[in-house]
Scaffold this active site. Structure first.
Site, mmCIF file in Angstrom:
data_model
loop_
_atom_site.group_PDB
_atom_site.id
_atom_site.type_symbol
_atom_site.label_atom_id
_atom_site.label_comp_id
_atom_site.label_asym_id
_atom_site.label_seq_id
_atom_site.Cartn_x
_atom_site.Cartn_y
_atom_site.Cartn_z
ATOM 1 N N TYR A 30 7.576 109.948 12.222
ATOM 2 C CA TYR A 30 6.133 109.726 12.317
ATOM 3 C C TYR A 30 5.528 109.560 10.926
ATOM 4 O O TYR A 30 4.773 108.614 10.662
ATOM 5 C CB TYR A 30 5.505 110.915 13.039
ATOM 6 N N THR A 46 -8.143 105.087 25.467
ATOM 7 C CA THR A 46 -8.448 105.750 26.738
ATOM 8 C C THR A 46 -8.408 107.268 26.628
ATOM 9 O O THR A 46 -8.741 107.970 27.586
ATOM 10 C CB THR A 46 -7.465 105.315 27.844
ATOM 11 N N THR A 92 -7.563 100.200 19.649
ATOM 12 C CA THR A 92 -6.299 100.357 20.376
ATOM 13 C C THR A 92 -6.108 101.820 20.762
ATOM 14 O O THR A 92 -6.572 102.734 20.082
ATOM 15 C CB THR A 92 -5.109 99.868 19.541
#
Length: 264
Positions: A154, A16, A13
């Site tokens: 996060y 790119t 996942t």
């Protein structure tokens, strides 16, 4: 070194750019057929073409989807019902004050960094268990075990991945399925490189000198005194995906450049 991964299929996942792309490239180098995922179809197509050109013996495929969207996840599942390897590397981060982390921000981070990965794992794990072989890897962060306080939204979601990995590993008893978490330290992603260049935009310095100066002033606890390169994380991930690592079960595997000061 042949890692025994040839002709396996992997969904990576967020592949790119950054760490995800580096992982996809290193898996393809080992002969893995990689499913390239991202939200932008043009970016995905570009990455597929790049991997196909570099490793023509493999068959990279387009797995464009916004994995936060449940409908798009379902479409991806229909198109790719079985994988041998799942690498949950998609994630978002930003420096934020705790006072600015409202419920909307918490929900965004939970959905993106945790729930999407959990949903993918819940779908692919049963078929791995039925075949008694598979690899699931969560990409976390040193923030999971050493929160800096600069991005609480996060750090919390990355800590959640550690707990999930350990819990799911209990389900793999007696099989060649493994569930592990890799914890990178500060990494030279495209975004980080742009930030460093912008900080020193008026300085006549090589990037290596900019990087060294930044690390000295901002991350002195790093023992390598440079950013980790995505390819280093890619290589480690490929190894953890290999049949040679079946003894890694529910393990937090650190590649943090010495950032974490504890022995565990």
């Amino acid at each position: 070194m042949d890692m025994g991964l040839k002709n396996k299929t992997a969904l990576v996942t967020g592949s790119t750019r950054g760490i995800g792309k580096a992982i996809a490239l290193e898996l393809a180098r080992e002969g893995v057929h990689v499913l390239i995922n991202g939200r932008n179809n043009d970016d995905v197509e570009r990455t597929v073409a790049e991997i196909q050109a570099a490793f023509p013996e493999t068959e990279p495929r387009n797995a464009t989807a916004d994995l936060v969207d449940s409908m798009q996840r379902e479409t991806l599942f229909a198109n790719f019902p079985h994988v041998d390897i799942l690498v949950n590397s998609m994630g978002i981060y930003e420096i934020m004050s705790y006072d600015d982390v409202d419920d909307a921000v918490w929900e965004k981070y939970f959905r993106t960094n945790f729930l999407a990965a959990n949903d993918l794992t819940k779908f692919y794990l049963p078929s791995m268990l039925s075949r008694e072989y598979g690899r699931i890897i969560f990409i976390a962060s040193e923030e999971a075990v050493m929160p800096s306080g600069q991005m609480p939204q996060y750090g919390v979601t990355k800590s959640m991945l550690l707990s999930l990995s350990k819990s799911l590993s209990k389900l793999t008893r007696g099989t060649e399925v493994t569930v592990n978490t890799i914890l990178p330290g500060p990494t030279l992603s495209e975004n980080v490189q742009q930030i460093i260049e912008s900080i020193y935009s008026n300085e006549e310095m090589t990037f290596e000198d900019k990087e060294k100066d930044f690390m000295t002033k901002n991350l002195p606890q790093s023992e390598i005194q440079r950013f980790i390169r995505p390819v280093e994380i890619g290589r480690l991930t490929a190894f953890i995906c290999s049949p040679m690592t079946s003894a890694f079960k529910g393990s937090p595997i650190r590649i943090d450049g010495g950032m974490v000061p504890t022995i565990f």
